[in-house]
Motif scaffolding. Structure first.
Motif, mmCIF file in Angstrom:
data_model
loop_
_atom_site.group_PDB
_atom_site.id
_atom_site.type_symbol
_atom_site.label_atom_id
_atom_site.label_comp_id
_atom_site.label_asym_id
_atom_site.label_seq_id
_atom_site.Cartn_x
_atom_site.Cartn_y
_atom_site.Cartn_z
ATOM 1 N N ALA A 166 0.832 -1.207 0.000
ATOM 2 C CA ALA A 166 0.000 0.000 0.000
ATOM 3 C C ALA A 166 0.869 1.260 0.000
ATOM 4 O O ALA A 166 0.603 2.211 -0.747
ATOM 5 C CB ALA A 166 -0.936 -0.007 1.208
ATOM 6 N N LEU A 167 1.921 1.260 0.809
ATOM 7 C CA LEU A 167 2.824 2.417 0.846
ATOM 8 C C LEU A 167 3.547 2.596 -0.487
ATOM 9 O O LEU A 167 3.699 3.722 -0.978
ATOM 10 C CB LEU A 167 3.833 2.265 1.988
ATOM 11 N N LEU A 168 3.993 1.494 -1.083
ATOM 12 C CA LEU A 168 4.667 1.558 -2.369
ATOM 13 C C LEU A 168 3.732 2.092 -3.448
ATOM 14 O O LEU A 168 4.113 2.963 -4.236
ATOM 15 C CB LEU A 168 5.195 0.177 -2.767
ATOM 16 N N CYS A 169 2.505 1.582 -3.489
ATOM 17 C CA CYS A 169 1.537 2.063 -4.480
ATOM 18 C C CYS A 169 1.282 3.552 -4.299
ATOM 19 O O CYS A 169 1.233 4.304 -5.281
ATOM 20 C CB CYS A 169 0.223 1.293 -4.370
ATOM 21 N N PHE A 170 1.107 3.991 -3.061
ATOM 22 C CA PHE A 170 0.859 5.410 -2.825
ATOM 23 C C PHE A 170 2.048 6.257 -3.272
ATOM 24 O O PHE A 170 1.882 7.268 -3.947
ATOM 25 C CB PHE A 170 0.551 5.675 -1.347
ATOM 26 N N LEU A 171 3.252 5.836 -2.912
ATOM 27 C CA LEU A 171 4.458 6.582 -3.311
ATOM 28 C C LEU A 171 4.568 6.664 -4.821
ATOM 29 O O LEU A 171 4.806 7.741 -5.378
ATOM 30 C CB LEU A 171 5.718 5.920 -2.730
#
Length: 169
Positions: free
Chosen positions: A124-129
């Motif tokens: 989720a953090l990677l997708c958001f970044l």
């Protein structure tokens, strides 16, 4: 009844350009550095593949495909090293050149966090970044993507296929 001449004209719409102007050619020195960098990464991949075990064509082991891909990268890097130095088709490194570096480093961060806290939060953090920071998407699209993309991967790889990806739920 009002005529069309009584209305105020529509304000001009501004176009948003996310692209930088074309970079200047890099030259032979930058081509040399790029070729040597690709060759070093290929060597790193080959060594890593050997540590995983190569197996045989009939019984491949985990290092088989990383080895094959690393050899292809090494061959292409050597070809670029020998032939590409005469060309000037490459672009100079600019600030935009850091985007792939940030993407790669963030991907390494996700791989490092997965065994510790599962794949859901790092994904989720990677997708958001990638969506918000690297892609310039809206907040709504970035948050929605950061929730839905890991959910789809969860449903495919864990719920449907039963793979052994580390996960929280």
């Amino acid at each position: 009844m009002t005529s069309t001449t009584d209305r105020a004209p529509d304000p001009p719409t501004e176009s948003v350009d996310h692209e930088e102007p074309a970079a200047l050619p890099a030259g032979p020195g930058a081509n040399l550095v790029a070729s040597l960098t690709a060759l070093a990464l290929a060597a790193f991949g080959i060594v890593g593949a050997f540590s995983l075990g190569l197996g045989s064509p009939a019984r491949p082991e985990p290092g088989t495909w990383p080895f094959v891909i690393s050899v292809v990268i090494a061959v292409l890097a050597l070809a670029q090293l020998l032939v590409g130095r005469r060309g000037s088709g490459g672009e100079r490194f600019t600030r935009a050149s850091l985007i792939p570096v940030v993407g790669f480093v963030s991907l390494l961060g996700m791989v490092a966090l997965m065994p510790v806290i599962g794949f859901e939060i790092p994904a989720a953090l990677l997708c958001f970044l990638w969506l918000k920071v690297l892609g310039g998407e809206s907040w709504r699209s970035s948050i929605l993507g950061a929730v839905l993309i890991p959910l789809v991967f969860y449903l495919i790889f864990i719920a449907a296929l039963g793979t052994s990806i580390p996960h929280l739920f």
